[in-house]
Structures are given as C-alpha cells and as structure tokens.
Design an enzyme around this catalytic site. Sequence first.
Site, mmCIF file in Angstrom:
data_model
loop_
_atom_site.group_PDB
_atom_site.id
_atom_site.type_symbol
_atom_site.label_atom_id
_atom_site.label_comp_id
_atom_site.label_asym_id
_atom_site.label_seq_id
_atom_site.Cartn_x
_atom_site.Cartn_y
_atom_site.Cartn_z
ATOM 1 N N ARG A 64 0.844 -1.192 0.000
ATOM 2 C CA ARG A 64 0.000 0.000 0.000
ATOM 3 C C ARG A 64 0.882 1.246 0.000
ATOM 4 N NH1 ARG A 64 -1.818 0.871 4.360
ATOM 5 N NH2 ARG A 64 -1.145 -0.943 5.543
ATOM 6 N N TYR A 76 -1.741 -3.633 -6.548
ATOM 7 C CA TYR A 76 -1.379 -4.421 -5.375
ATOM 8 C C TYR A 76 -2.327 -4.270 -4.192
ATOM 9 C CZ TYR A 76 1.776 -7.362 -2.775
ATOM 10 O OH TYR A 76 2.317 -8.432 -2.108
ATOM 11 N N LYS A 97 -9.576 -2.484 2.109
ATOM 12 C CA LYS A 97 -9.292 -1.307 2.920
ATOM 13 C C LYS A 97 -10.135 -0.101 2.484
ATOM 14 C CE LYS A 97 -6.842 -3.840 5.270
ATOM 15 N NZ LYS A 97 -5.477 -4.079 5.662
ATOM 16 N N HIS A 149 -10.078 -2.479 11.871
ATOM 17 C CA HIS A 149 -8.989 -3.318 11.336
ATOM 18 C C HIS A 149 -8.686 -4.398 12.371
ATOM 19 C CE1 HIS A 149 -4.561 -3.340 9.659
ATOM 20 N NE2 HIS A 149 -5.293 -4.238 9.054
ATOM 21 N N SER A 186 -0.819 -3.373 10.425
ATOM 22 C CA SER A 186 -0.494 -4.256 9.309
ATOM 23 C C SER A 186 0.804 -5.019 9.584
ATOM 24 C CB SER A 186 -0.347 -3.428 8.038
ATOM 25 O OG SER A 186 -1.554 -2.740 7.787
ATOM 26 N N CYS A 196 1.438 -7.163 11.888
ATOM 27 C CA CYS A 196 1.786 -7.247 13.317
ATOM 28 C C CYS A 196 1.065 -8.386 14.030
ATOM 29 C CB CYS A 196 1.532 -5.921 14.010
ATOM 30 S SG CYS A 196 2.694 -4.650 13.479
ATOM 31 N N ASP A 214 -8.757 -9.849 9.469
ATOM 32 C CA ASP A 214 -8.298 -8.492 9.116
ATOM 33 C C ASP A 214 -9.318 -7.388 9.390
ATOM 34 O OD1 ASP A 214 -5.957 -7.100 7.971
ATOM 35 O OD2 ASP A 214 -7.326 -6.505 6.361
ATOM 36 N N ARG A 229 2.447 -12.195 -0.308
ATOM 37 C CA ARG A 229 1.163 -12.582 0.291
ATOM 38 C C ARG A 229 0.591 -13.842 -0.339
ATOM 39 N NH1 ARG A 229 -1.242 -8.836 4.320
ATOM 40 N NH2 ARG A 229 0.339 -7.225 4.458
#
Length: 589
Positions: free
Chosen positions: A76, A204, A213, A233, A255, A257, A282, A374
């Site tokens: 991002r 992406y 998001k 989130h 993100s 974590c 998420d 990912r």
Amino acid sequence: MATLSDSPSKLDHLKSWVEECAALTKPDRVRWCDGSEAEYDAIAAELVRQGELTRLNDELYPNCLLSRSDPSDVARTEHLTYICTPDKEDAGYTNNWMSPDEARARATPLFDGTMRGRTMYVVPYLMGTPSSPFAKAGVEITDSPYVVLNMRIMTRMGAVALDHIARTGEFAPGLHSLGDLDPERRLILHFPEENLVWSVGSGYGGNALLGKKCLALRLASTMARREGWLAEHMLILGLEDPSGNVTYMTGAFPSACGKTNLAMLVSPLAEQGYRVWTVGDDIAWMRVGPDGRLWAMNPEAGFFGVAPGTNEQTNPNAMATLRGNSIFTNVALTAEGTPWWEGLTDAPPDGLIDWRGQTYDAASKSPAAHPNSRFTSPARQCPGISPHWEDPRGVPISAIIFGGRRARVAPLVYQSFDWRHGTFVGASMASETTAAATGKVGVVRRDPMAMRPFIGYNAGDYFGHWLEMGQRIPNPPAIFHVNWFRRDAEGKFMWPGFGQNVRVLRWMLDRVSGRGGARETAIGYVPTPDALDLDGLDLTPAAVEALLHVDHAEWRDEAQNIGAFFDKIGPRLPAALRQELDGLRQRLG
Ligand code: GTP
Ligand code: SPV
Ligand code: MN
C-alpha cells in the site's frame, strides 16, 4: 437471478455508471463477471498462457497461481491515498486530503483512455454473507484480471452480489485501473459523500482490491459513524474453554503485526481444552445487538495473508489453508514449482527463483520473497474456521485486544480500567512500521486502533465515536493491550509468541469471567506472574518479570509522545482523552 436486461430496474444506476466509466477509460471490451468457477478458471488459464501468471506444481499446490507484481508496486502507498471531502478538517491529521473537485480534475486524465486495447471487468461483490442484514454491496470496475481473481477469493462475487443490488438498488462504486503503474501517476481516492473510490496506478493489495481497505474500512468507517456502528482493522476469534464454551474476541494490530497469526492460532493447551476458532483475520464490522452486547462479523470471504514467517510451527492452519486454490504474490519459486518465502524453511532451497523472476543468489543480502509477499486463500479452507464465521448477525464479543510491535515500553499484556480508558489505550497505540506499506520499516509511529491508514474521516471524531459507542453498549467488552514483540538486551524476542499467545488469551478469558489475578499499575491491570499459565515454557522468572514490567521512566516519555500526537489531532480530540492522559501522568508520578 437478476439479469442485466431487467427493465426498468434497480440496476439502471449501475448500468449507467458502467457506461460512464467505459466512456472515460475506453476499453475494447466490457465483461460483467458472474463469479463462477468456470469464469475464474478461464481468466487464470488465459493469464498463464500470456505468461502473466505461473501455475504451481499441481500435485503439491493444486489449483494455485504465482503472480509477480511490478517491482515498484509491492505494498500500500499511504502517501498517495486521499480522503476527498469538501472540508479539509473532515479528513483530519491522519489522512491526506484533496477536495473532490481537485481529485476529479487530477485523476480524470489518468483514467482517460487507460483501458484502450484491454478488457474492462465489472465485478459486483458483497462484503458480508448474503443473508446478513449488514452485508454491503460494491462494484469494482477494473482492467486487472489478477484483481478479478483475487476478488473472487476475498469477497462473495458475481451473481449473488448482482442479485443483492437488483433488490436494494444500493452499491458502492469503485473504479480501478492499472494505468502505467508509475508511482508518479498513482492515486487512491476516496469520496465518502458518494461512497466512491477511484484507484489508478497500482495493482497491489489494499490499493487495488477495493472491497478491503477502501470500502470495508475507509468508507465503511464513515458510514459506521453516521449509523452508530464500528468498522475496524480487527481479527475475530473464538476461544473455546474446557467446558466447550466459546468466548469471542477481536484484535486490532497494525499491518503485518500478527492478526492472521493470532486468528489462526493452534493451541498448545488443546489437551487442557483450550482451542481457538477463526472468524476473521483483518476486518471486523461491529454493532450493538439486541442483548446489549457488541457483535462482530467478518465482511471478507478470504485471507490476504503475509507469507514471510509463515510455516508449520508458527502457523500450521495458514499452511493448510494455502495448500490449494490460492494465489501467491511476490513469493519465490522453487525448482519443483512450489512457493517459498523467508521463514518457510531454515535456508533457501537450491535452484530458487526470487520474487522478481531472477535466479536467487543465496549469498545476496536481499530476501528471495518480497517482505510483503502474500497468499490469497479462501477462508473456508482454514482447518480452524469457526462454524459461526458466516453467521448473519456475527458473534458476541467479550474482549477487544489492541496490540503493537514494540521492542520496549509496552508489556506483554495489560487490561484497561474501563471502556473510556480502553479507548485511550487504543487511541494512543504505537507500533514499528512494517513492509505492508511503502516507506521506512521499524520506525515507531502512533497507529491508533491499528487504523491510522484506514480511518476515513477526522481521527478526533473517530475517537469521539468510540467514546459514544461505549455509552451505547450496555455490556461492553473488556479492552486489553498486548505486545508479542518485546526484545531483550541482545535484540531477541522475549516472548515465544504464535501458538503460545493462547496463554495470554486464557488470562483474558479468566479476567472477563471475573477470575484471573492482576495487579493494578499506572497503565492498567497487569497479570500477576502466577495468573499466567506458563507451564512448559522455557522462561526464567526474571524474563517473566521483564515481560510484565511497567517502567515509569519509559512510560513518562511515552506519555509525552502521546501528548504530542494528541496535539496534532487538533481541536476535535475529545476532552475525555486529554483527561485520560492527565490521569496516566498522575499515576506515573
Ligand atoms: P496484515 O495482513 O498486514 O494486516 O498483517 P497481520 O496483522 O495479519 O500480521 P500477520 O499475522 O500476517 O503477521 C505478520 C508478521 O508477524 C509475520 O511475519 C508473522 O510471522 C509475525 N508474527 C505474527 N505473530 C507473531 C508473534 O506472536 N511473535 C512474533 N515474533 N512474530 C509474529
Ligand atoms: C494491511 O496492510 O493491513 C493488509 C494488506 O491487510 S492490504 O490488503 O494490502 O492492505
Ligand atoms: Mn490488514
């Protein structure tokens, strides 16, 4: 099923918007996606034929694909992401802002003719299960077939969503084009007043899969504020106890974590009857239920998970989930046609191709898989998926867990005094930056509620909304803070993490059940060492003490930094949070 020729119909608005977008982007073809397996297979086969995607070893990774993105398009890009409201104050300190007029004026030339020679895909999708009153429809227009494939895994896509739109007439439009992938001509624009997203110049993740998001967090957070709910989130998990009772918790970590890992935790305490069920990894949409509790649902249908660090020891459920029907992005490729990333095995195998498609030189310092590589996998493939993950009303939440990646300062776990203090704990969170967004990695920054990049409006108003929600929830969840990432003097992680985190979840369960030993500290309730089940762990009493230590000098600095952050939020910061900060300072002495 709804058809496009139904007329006059609630699809008219959608049809005219699609025509408008086609007039602007000028594709050779327009293709409405039905979300079928046949359609997925055909698009995948065509991309493999063109060399855009690689099919993995079909015996070891059935129906799996490898995608390599443009090397300048790997995460991002927060500095190119904007909230477009007439008044700049409505975007606030944590967002980049552009007026809607300027945003249109800047992006229109970037979209003009951008799909010439290409196919424009129209992708209707639902966030949430079709039978849920809380499901929301979106339509993403995109010229990226890779995005279409990912959307089919991440959302309920195609006919089911078109039916929903035909019934309700409502959808959130999102226009996406790869453009020329030049970061100089990349913009991710949100128009909250129209529920609209325009994204150009990136293919992406969160930049391009607009349901995630852009819609489910940034736009949804503005709707949630208006309508009295929360779009966060957060992972959602259920902790089963020896009596078979399942207690649900959500967790907001920035993100990369640890949300996916905690949500999929395989419990080393299974023999004692403690196990974890995955509801989401998420995003959580949360509402007050008729029982006065907070209920959470996962609007997604798949996982877009961080690959590096994932292996049979750290996250066996993720390993089982990604074994088939998955898309791998920017991982390395082994000689036998399987994906590889740092941490999957101890050393890179011979004959590895790196994420850019080059022969990997094991002597090189750079990783073979991109740090933000990912996997995209269907949620239903997770062995620990909760039987309730698709419940239309969600699951009732007993605990909210905030967490950051902090080498120092934050102890392993503490509990806030109440909702208001918990809101302060979330609002003042900080974490080291990761590869999930472009920019420097490892820099501590304030990341309130792990939502800094995703709050779709003024952060002061957002904190105010959290405080108001507290008034509306007769039986609010307890609020905790965790840190799996504390390091010792040698720089090593002090806590084993991963599956062992269940020990911390168990203490939380004890706390919400009115048991669970704790001592009151300046920052909240910290477990007494004997209140944590640490049996079988290789931790000295001194290490446990260090993990749970609240250092007043460090925390006085922390309070200073929190104060500076609150100053930047500006006049819309709720007074209650200043009072909480004052309270913390007093308790620290
Ligand atoms: P996003 O998908 O970006 O929102 O990330 P996430 O919050 O789901 O993070 P994820 O669970 O994918 O973890 C990110 C990285 O942190 C991975 O490399 C994990 O291996 C690592 N990680 C997760 N949990 C732990 C933990 O308990 N201890 C340690 N040391 N590392 C962890
Ligand atoms: C995150 O960065 O928080 C993610 C990955 O979950 S992305 O979908 O790219 O936002
Ligand atoms: Mn995330």
